[in-house]
Scaffold this motif. Structure first.
Motif, mmCIF file in Angstrom:
data_model
loop_
_atom_site.group_PDB
_atom_site.id
_atom_site.type_symbol
_atom_site.label_atom_id
_atom_site.label_comp_id
_atom_site.label_asym_id
_atom_site.label_seq_id
_atom_site.Cartn_x
_atom_site.Cartn_y
_atom_site.Cartn_z
ATOM 1 N N ALA A 394 51.458 10.976 24.083
ATOM 2 C CA ALA A 394 50.281 10.550 24.834
ATOM 3 C C ALA A 394 49.481 9.559 23.998
ATOM 4 O O ALA A 394 49.064 9.875 22.871
ATOM 5 N N PHE A 395 49.271 8.356 24.529
ATOM 6 C CA PHE A 395 48.429 7.338 23.897
ATOM 7 C C PHE A 395 47.081 7.351 24.622
ATOM 8 O O PHE A 395 47.042 7.321 25.856
ATOM 9 N N SER A 396 45.994 7.357 23.878
ATOM 10 C CA SER A 396 44.675 7.390 24.514
ATOM 11 C C SER A 396 43.696 6.537 23.725
ATOM 12 O O SER A 396 43.952 6.144 22.583
ATOM 13 N N VAL A 397 42.562 6.245 24.350
ATOM 14 C CA VAL A 397 41.509 5.455 23.715
ATOM 15 C C VAL A 397 40.912 6.256 22.557
ATOM 16 O O VAL A 397 40.783 7.482 22.632
ATOM 17 N N ASN A 398 40.534 5.572 21.492
ATOM 18 C CA ASN A 398 39.935 6.235 20.337
ATOM 19 C C ASN A 398 38.545 6.760 20.703
ATOM 20 O O ASN A 398 37.679 6.006 21.148
ATOM 21 N N THR A 399 38.323 8.062 20.515
ATOM 22 C CA THR A 399 37.042 8.691 20.853
ATOM 23 C C THR A 399 36.329 9.234 19.618
ATOM 24 O O THR A 399 35.365 9.978 19.752
ATOM 25 N N SER A 400 36.778 8.890 18.422
ATOM 26 C CA SER A 400 36.147 9.401 17.205
ATOM 27 C C SER A 400 34.828 8.673 16.951
ATOM 28 O O SER A 400 34.585 7.586 17.496
ATOM 29 N N PRO A 401 33.951 9.229 16.108
ATOM 30 C CA PRO A 401 32.682 8.546 15.787
ATOM 31 C C PRO A 401 32.872 7.210 15.076
ATOM 32 O O PRO A 401 31.947 6.404 15.044
ATOM 33 N N PHE A 402 34.060 6.958 14.524
ATOM 34 C CA PHE A 402 34.310 5.719 13.795
ATOM 35 C C PHE A 402 34.944 4.641 14.674
ATOM 36 O O PHE A 402 35.454 3.648 14.163
ATOM 37 N N ASP A 433 50.969 6.428 33.695
ATOM 38 C CA ASP A 433 49.552 6.753 33.595
ATOM 39 C C ASP A 433 49.389 8.246 33.354
ATOM 40 O O ASP A 433 50.104 9.070 33.933
ATOM 41 N N GLY A 434 48.420 8.609 32.510
ATOM 42 C CA GLY A 434 48.183 10.003 32.180
ATOM 43 C C GLY A 434 47.224 10.683 33.136
ATOM 44 O O GLY A 434 46.957 10.196 34.249
ATOM 45 N N GLU A 435 46.657 11.797 32.677
ATOM 46 C CA GLU A 435 45.747 12.569 33.520
ATOM 47 C C GLU A 435 44.456 11.817 33.786
ATOM 48 O O GLU A 435 43.840 11.975 34.837
ATOM 49 N N THR A 436 44.020 11.018 32.824
ATOM 50 C CA THR A 436 42.792 10.241 32.990
ATOM 51 C C THR A 436 43.117 8.753 32.897
ATOM 52 O O THR A 436 44.234 8.364 32.535
ATOM 53 N N SER A 437 42.132 7.929 33.194
ATOM 54 C CA SER A 437 42.341 6.474 33.158
ATOM 55 C C SER A 437 42.461 5.950 31.734
ATOM 56 O O SER A 437 42.832 4.801 31.524
ATOM 57 N N GLU A 438 42.133 6.769 30.754
ATOM 58 C CA GLU A 438 42.173 6.344 29.362
ATOM 59 C C GLU A 438 43.384 6.904 28.618
ATOM 60 O O GLU A 438 43.469 6.793 27.397
#
Length: 682
Positions: A394-402, A433-438
């Motif tokens: 699964a590839f997803s958008v980076n959601t970390s604080p950095f 496409d995964g479960e979400t758009s991201e």
């Protein structure tokens, strides 16, 4: 006794055949194959020794093979169709298991064919032009070149040796009439050797076996040829295919010969064998234009460059053509530029005749598998078939604080465009496409296949997160099936016990064990679920103290093997955001092995080390020493252990279901998946 596979009289003995060809060997433990192997080892095959080379070159009369003899006669199919063979061209692919020396052999062929000037500075493994290929020492993308030997042009395609890039090999086999199967003189046929040979035999290609690295002190050519012949039999090769020519070579020294003990001073025997044993392309010179696109490159000024072999007709610069995917879906285009491969570069030409490999510019939307055909009466060629992927991530958008600190492309639109752009060239990959758009699910032929994509995207400036690799299961007749692979492990005898125990815990079943060479090394062969291979490489290196070598290749789908525990230890997780201090790390390192050093920025939920026990443990690695007004006589000296340095491959092997890898152009971090952590806390 020297054993050769260049039979002068095929009728002298009959090859043992599979009594029931309908029963495949791949999806069950090959007990019959092992029994047949023992019986074959007692056969004396072609016991008449070959004439020794007495000169620098090679007289063409020394090389006799069933393929060259067959090509001189006109097959029945050519009598009914207006087909002919071009004798001035040979199209070959060089295939081998990883690290068996095929790229080094291509280097020697290019140098001896005078592709480069005598005073030209040429780097090693010149065909591995990609930075990632040079760093890892493997071939990832197939590449074209050509040499001229006497009056014949030899188009050479260097192919990847790792099984995860088998899709490259499958595409390339559509362009050639024969292959050079390079086999190590000590290891013999390995898993990837079996894979590429199976595909070549299915295409009906001519095979020349090159026993490379013959100058190694522990070389055992008799064993290697025996094993290769048994592999041909196990893959249900015909009598003509099993009557292959053997060439002994030392790629690094640029020498070859028909006898293991007497090599010529150059690669002349290899060139002569290619000319006589690999047939020229069978073409329809006067037919309608047909060219199957098997590869695509991109250049900034020329746009897309379609590469393939011209099957019929004549292609000209500026010609109007029809681009077909099927008989119902065709569009029109014009060829703006036309190139052929000469020596180590592309040379512009006005006309290309059938049988040659060429590059076409001007068709901006061309795809791999499409046919460039005649504008009036063109018909598409059969599409390229690639085996299905077995692993997904699964590839997803980076959601970390950095997020956004280092990367240039961070949005879901950037990520989506890049992943779908990869599909245009990488036919063995799938994107959904995964479960979400991201989130996007990317499937490939193995973990390395996907890791190379991640590394390329990281170097291009992308910033994103990836989840742990998962196998792609199937359901047939209400039964859950999972992919199984054949794992070949070379390990010294002193470390064999821990390795066998480790593979047994991963549901592996041993079906072969043999000694390799004179170094006290044992070769173990296992049939093991793909799930059991996740994180296995580092565990095996630890168990064998860094001496084991493991190679795997997909075998078949089989019944679910049961639960497998791939990691016994938990993770050390950062308790809060901040900067690590030596004071905090001094106490934290007693809990396990750390990934971080003093002065590094961390965030809450980031994995900072490996716990010495099962289960995760939260730590405060940013705690500072309390400041007091009491002066001590001497500052305490803090001794910290050297932190572990995990590469991208190591991180992907390490993480489990509730963990992610954060990938940025400069840094690779691991963290807990906040979505799964929230679900568990509820």
């Amino acid at each position: 006794m020297e054993m050769t596979i260049s039979f002068q009289s095929p009728a002298a003995f009959s090859l043992p055949r599979n009594p029931n060809p309908r029963i495949p060997h791949g999806c069950s433990l090959p007990n019959q194959f092992l029994a047949r192997t023992r019986s074959l080892s007692s056969l004396s095959i072609g016991t008449r020794p070959l004439n020794l080379l007495r000169q620098k070159g090679l007289n063409s009369s020394f090389v006799k093979c069933s393929v060259s003899g067959a090509t001189e006669a006109t097959p029945a199919s050519e009598k009914t169709n207006p087909l002919m063979r071009r004798n001035d061209i040979r199209n070959i692919a060089i295939v081998a298991h990883v690290d068996h020396g095929k790229t080094t052999l291509v280097d020697a062929m290019l140098k001896q064919a005078k592709v480069f000037r005598d005073n030209q500075l040429v780097q090693e493994r010149i065909m591995d032009s990609n930075d990632l290929e040079r760093e890892r020492g493997i071939t990832i993308l197939s590449k074209n070149t050509s040499i001229a030997y006497r009056d014949t042009k030899i188009n050479i395609i260097d192919t990847p040796g790792h099984s995860d890039f088998g899709g490259e090999v499958e595409r390339i086999l559509n362009m050639v009439e024969g292959i050079l199967l390079v086999v190590d003189s000590v290891e013999g046929p390995m898993p990837q050797t079996r894979f590429v040979l199976k595909k070549a035999l299915e295409f009906g290609l001519a095979v020349v076996v090159v026993v490379n690295k013959i100058d190694r002190p522990s070389a055992r050519p008799d064993y290697v040829i025996n094993s290769t012949f048994e592999l041909f039999i196990d893959l249900d090769a015909t009598d003509e295919q099993s009557d292959f020519q053997v060439v002994y070579a030392s790629g690094i020294n640029g020498k070859a010969g028909l006898h293991a003990e007497t090599l010529a001073d150059d690669l002349g025997p290899l060139f002569e064998t290619i000319i006589r044993c690999i047939p020229g392309p069978c073409i329809d010179r006067d037919g309608s234009l047909q060219m199957l696109v098997t590869n695509i490159e991109y250049e900034e000024h020329k746009g897309r460059v379609a590469i393939g072999r011209l099957h019929a007709g004549v292609l000209q610069k500026g010609m109007d053509v029809r681009v077909c995917t099927s008989e119902d879906a065709c569009r029109f285009a014009r060829v703006s530029e036309l190139f052929v491969y000469e020596k180590f570069s592309r040379t512009p030409v006005e006309t290309v005749e059938a049988g040659d490999i060429c590059a076409v510019c001007g068709i901006g939307d061309i795809q791999i598998g499409e046919t460039i055909a005649d504008k009036e009466s063109g018909k598409p060629l059969p599409a390229i078939k690639i085996e299905e992927p077995t692993v997904k991530m699964a590839f997803s958008v980076n959601t970390s604080p950095f997020v956004g600190r280092e990367g240039k492309y961070v949005t879901s639109r950037n990520l989506r465009d890049r992943l779908y752009h990869e599909l245009e060239r990488n036919l063995a990959m799938r994107v959904e496409d995964g479960e979400t758009s991201e989130t996007f699910i990317v499937s490939g032929r193995g973990t390395l296949h996907l890791t190379i994509l991640i590394e390329n995207m990281r170097r291009e400036g992308y910033e994103f997160m990836v989840g742990p690799p998962k196998v792609i299961n199937k359901k047939e007749n209400n039964q859950l099936l999972e992919p199984f692979e054949i794992a070949s492990v070379e390990v010294p005898e002193v470390h064999m016990g821990p390795v066998v125990e480790l593979l047994g815990k991963r549901r592996g079943q041993m079906f072969d064990m043999q000694n390799v060479g004179s170094e006290g090394t044992t070769l173990l062969k296992y049939k093991i679920p793909t799930r059991g291979l996740m994180g296995l490489r580092n565990a095996i290196l630890t168990a064998s103290r860094g001496t084991a070598v493991i190679n795997t290749i997909f075998d078949c789908y089989g019944p679910w093997a049961g639960d497998i525990n791939t990691r016994d230890l938990g993770s050390l997780v950062a308790f809060e955001d901040g900067t690590t201090t030596s004071y905090a790390l001094a106490s934290s390192q007693e809990r396990g092995k750390l990934f971080v050093s003093p002065g590094m920025d961390v965030y809450k939920g980031q994995i900072v080390g490996i716990h010495q026990r099962s289960g995760d443990l939260s730590l405060n690695v940013c705690k500072r020493k309390a400041a007091t007004n009491v002066r001590s006589n001497k500052e305490q000296t803090v001794i910290l252990d050297t932190p572990l340095e995990y590469s991208l491959d190591d991180c992907i092997e390490y993480i489990q279901e509730d963990e992610l890898v954060e990938v940025t152009p400069s840094t690779i971090r691991m963290c807990k998946n906040p979505k799964i952590v929230k679900k568990l806390s509820k």
